[in-house]
Motif scaffolding. Structure first.
Motif, short mmCIF file in Angstrom:
data_model
loop_
_atom_site.label_atom_id
_atom_site.label_comp_id
_atom_site.label_asym_id
_atom_site.label_seq_id
_atom_site.Cartn_x
_atom_site.Cartn_y
_atom_site.Cartn_z
N ASN A 147 0.77 -1.28 -0.07
CA ASN A 147 -0.07 -0.08 0.16
C ASN A 147 0.87 1.40 0.04
O ASN A 147 0.28 2.30 0.37
CB ASN A 147 -1.04 0.01 1.23
N ASP A 148 2.04 1.15 -0.36
CA ASP A 148 2.87 2.22 -0.56
C ASP A 148 2.93 3.19 0.81
O ASP A 148 3.04 4.25 0.75
CB ASP A 148 2.55 3.41 -1.64
N ASP A 149 2.72 2.74 2.00
CA ASP A 149 2.72 3.26 3.56
C ASP A 149 3.92 2.63 4.20
O ASP A 149 3.28 2.03 5.46
CB ASP A 149 1.21 3.38 4.09
N CYS A 150 5.02 2.81 3.80
CA CYS A 150 6.14 1.79 4.56
C CYS A 150 7.06 2.60 5.37
O CYS A 150 7.39 3.82 4.56
CB CYS A 150 6.65 0.88 3.47
N ASP A 151 7.34 2.61 6.50
CA ASP A 151 8.27 3.46 7.19
C ASP A 151 9.74 3.11 6.77
O ASP A 151 9.98 1.92 6.76
CB ASP A 151 8.34 3.15 8.76
N PRO A 152 10.43 4.15 6.19
CA PRO A 152 11.75 3.69 5.61
C PRO A 152 12.61 3.31 6.76
O PRO A 152 13.84 2.85 6.41
CB PRO A 152 12.08 4.96 5.26
N SER A 153 12.25 3.33 8.06
CA SER A 153 13.32 3.06 8.99
C SER A 153 13.18 1.55 9.54
O SER A 153 13.79 0.98 10.32
CB SER A 153 13.08 3.84 10.30
N VAL A 154 12.00 1.01 9.04
CA VAL A 154 12.06 -0.40 9.37
C VAL A 154 12.19 -1.54 8.32
O VAL A 154 12.07 -1.21 7.12
CB VAL A 154 10.31 -0.78 9.52
N GLY A 155 12.69 -2.76 8.78
CA GLY A 155 13.54 -3.52 7.80
C GLY A 155 13.18 -5.02 8.22
O GLY A 155 12.83 -5.29 9.37
N LEU A 156 13.49 -5.85 7.56
CA LEU A 156 13.51 -7.33 7.72
C LEU A 156 15.09 -7.74 8.24
O LEU A 156 15.95 -7.19 7.61
CB LEU A 156 13.08 -8.11 6.24
#
Length: 227
Positions: free
Chosen positions: A18-27
């Protein structure tokens, strides 16, 4: 076998829902040994400093739980691409376990901090220790896990969860500064562990580490009729 598992963990790929992803969060892809067999696991983690990552304590391999343990070639943090910022880091390697805490029980603390091999050029989440307000909505930015040939994958999404103080699931009443908080109205699955819980202002207030199973809820309800 170890080298193949390391390559699998390093070949991680994250997409954004949904193009609403926090750029600070990862796998957070993890190389761990289980019953003398090397496996690639995954959790969710977030940047709380240019080179500092927050996640769950149980995401750290058992042989790396001591502060100062080297996590090189064992853990990597991989992000979804950001079309607006193609210069952002796509993957960063872990360097050292700074601190790990894992207590037993549903209301025990479960968190860890990792130091990266280098500072990231991505935004950093602001830490806020104000706690959680009763019945207020917060947002969990979680990575739902997947697996493809030769690598691990995940889809990052944002879900709303509501803090709840009064519950028969906890022996003692909760309050805004309880070390552990109960959240309802959202789905958490394995792989979401370590996901940051953010407030409306975008600050990180905690990390998700477990989910309540339906049979636990039914047992409490059958015992005292509590909803």
């Amino acid at each position: 076998e170890l080298n193949a598992t390391q390559q699998m963990a390093k070949n991680a790929h994250v997409t954004c829902r949904n193009d609403d992803c926090d750029p600070s969060v990862g796998l957070l892809s993890i190389v761990l040994k289980d019953n003398n067999v090397w496996n690639a696991g995954q959790c969710t983690a977030s940047l709380v400093g240019p080179d500092v990552v927050a996640t769950n304590g149980h995401c750290i391999p058992p042989d790396l739980v001591a502060s100062g343990s080297s996590c090189r070639n064992r853990l990597w943090l991989t992000f979804a691409k950001d079309p607006a910022h193609p210069e952002y880091d796509s993957q960063l390697e872990c360097d050292q376990v700074l601190f790990r805490r894992k207590e037993g029980g549903m209301d025990g603390s479960d968190y860890a901090y990792l130091k990266l091999a280098r500072a990231s050029n991505r935004p950093v989440l602001k830490v806020n220790q104000a706690g959680f307000e009763n019945n207020k909505a917060y947002y969990v930015h979680k990575i739902n896990p997947g697996r493809v040939q030769g690598g691990v994958t995940g889809m990052l999404e944002k879900v709303s969860c509501r803090a709840l103080y009064e519950s028969a699931l906890f022996a003692a009443p909760l309050d805004s500064l309880s070390p552990t908080m109960l959240f309802v109205d959202c789905s958490i699955i394995p792989g979401n562990s370590g996901s940051p819980i953010l407030a409306d202002d975008g600050s990180i207030r905690g990390v998700i580490y477990a989910f309540v199973k339906k049979d636990q809820v039914r047992a409490v309800f059958d015992k005292n009729g509590s909803s």
